[in-house]
Design an enzyme around this catalytic site. Structure first.
Site, short mmCIF file in Angstrom:
data_model
loop_
_atom_site.label_atom_id
_atom_site.label_comp_id
_atom_site.label_asym_id
_atom_site.label_seq_id
_atom_site.Cartn_x
_atom_site.Cartn_y
_atom_site.Cartn_z
N CYS A 119 0.80 -1.22 0.00
CA CYS A 119 0.00 0.00 0.00
C CYS A 119 0.84 1.27 0.00
CB CYS A 119 -0.96 0.00 1.18
SG CYS A 119 -2.10 -1.40 1.20
N HIS A 252 -3.19 7.30 2.10
CA HIS A 252 -3.63 6.00 1.61
C HIS A 252 -5.03 5.74 2.15
CE1 HIS A 252 -4.08 1.81 0.87
NE2 HIS A 252 -3.78 1.43 2.10
N ASN A 282 -10.14 -0.05 -0.09
CA ASN A 282 -8.68 0.00 -0.07
C ASN A 282 -8.16 -0.62 -1.36
OD1 ASN A 282 -5.93 -0.41 0.35
ND2 ASN A 282 -6.16 -1.07 2.47
#
Length: 325
Positions: A119, A252, A282
């Site tokens: 990520c 993020h 996500n």
């Protein structure tokens, strides 16, 4: 004369198949897995996510985002002289998704490689591209985050399968006489490998062992808020700025609780944070460029504003990039 890099175009792409929480609850119910829209929203802030079709790969998503970023920059694929793709879900073990994307774009000849920091991947890739442009190794870089995390989810684990989605985001980074990317700060701590991982091993092109994502949610949450705060303060200190000097925080898009916690620690209001998590979940390395592109196209983020990008991911990896658009 000093040489810098600046973002001159953004693009993003989400695959057509959109699953709301209600859709996912129904699918999981057929497996005997109980959850609810309320449970998901309360714990994550996510209301929907997009899943790619079985025959669609990360490079396919990257291609769509890259074309839009090039269009926004007013450039052709042949103007690109560096391609970096941040992904944890490449099309194959090798070659790199960046090389596959390069061929699909028709940008053959320039350096092209993947960067895997989960990520945190886009922040890492943007920092690497900035360094190469500053050094004169490239003049016009295409930096993409692209993921098909739906391929590595355990749909018998309601704590993880509701979190992730597929998508891609891209930016075009061009050499500039004035600063665009101001500074970056990247870190990792390998002792936390086990709290977020896909523990299977690759052998002969096949995944052996456990091929799905595993996460210790509580451990990730506790570590994430602390390291995100550290990364933010590190880049601000390098630039001689304070949180109040930042126009937009683009983190993020992992979990709304992590995002809210980070904003509180930086003493920044949520009105200064770009949040798109609710609509795509996500998307790992794709989440920051997705959020950035959305904010640019909505007219929220404007040229000349100061942006703080920050990410945390498996590894454990984390980092931040401070820039002027």
């Amino acid at each position: 004369m000093r040489r810098y890099s600046r973002i001159i175009g953004t693009g993003s792409y989400l695959p057509p198949r959109r699953l709301t929480n209600a859709d996912l609850v129904a699918e999981l119910g057929q497996r005997g897995i109980e959850t609810s829209d309320e449970w998901i929203v309360e714990r994550t802030g996510i209301r929907a996510r997009h899943f790619a079709a079985p025959d669609v790969s990360s490079s396919d998503l990257a291609l769509q985002a890259a074309r839009l970023a090039l269009q926004a920059a007013g450039l052709q694929a042949t103007d690109i002289d560096l391609i970096i793709v941040a992904t944890s879900t490449p099309d194959m073990v090798f070659p790199a998704a960046a090389c596959i994307l390069q061929n699909k774009l028709g940008a053959n000849g320039c350096p092209a490689f993947d960067l895997q920091a989960v990520c945190s991947g886009f922040v890492y890739a943007l920092s690497v591209a900035d360094s190469m442009v500053r050094a004169g190794a490239a003049n016009c870089a295409l930096v993409v985050g692209a993921e098909v995390f739906s391929r590595i989810l355990d749909f018998n684990d309601r704590t993880t399968c509701v979190l992730f989605g597929d998508g891609a985001g891209a930016v075009v980074l061009q050499a500039s006489a004035t600063p665009g990317i101001l500074c970056s700060d990247l870190k990792a701590d390998g002792k936390h490998v086990g709290i977020l991982c896909v523990p299977g091993n690759v052998s002969g092109g096949q995944v052996l062992g456990d091929p799905v994502l595993k996460m210790d949610g509580q451990a990730v949450f506790k570590l994430a808020i602390g390291v995100l705060e550290q990364a933010a303060h590190a880049v601000l200190a390098k630039a001689g700025l304070k949180p109040a000097d930042v126009d937009w925080l683009i983190p993020h898009q992992a979990n709304i609780r992590i995002m809210q916690g980070t904003a509180r620690r930086l003493k920044m209001g949520m009105d200064k944070m770009v949040v798109t998590l609710d609509q795509h979940g996500n998307t790992s390395a794709a989440s920051i460029p997705l959020a950035l592109d959305h904010a640019v196209r909505m007219g929220r983020v404007k040229p000349g504003q100061t942006l703080l990008l920050q990410a945390v991911g498996g590894g454990f990896t984390w980092g931040a990039v401070l820039l002027k658009l």
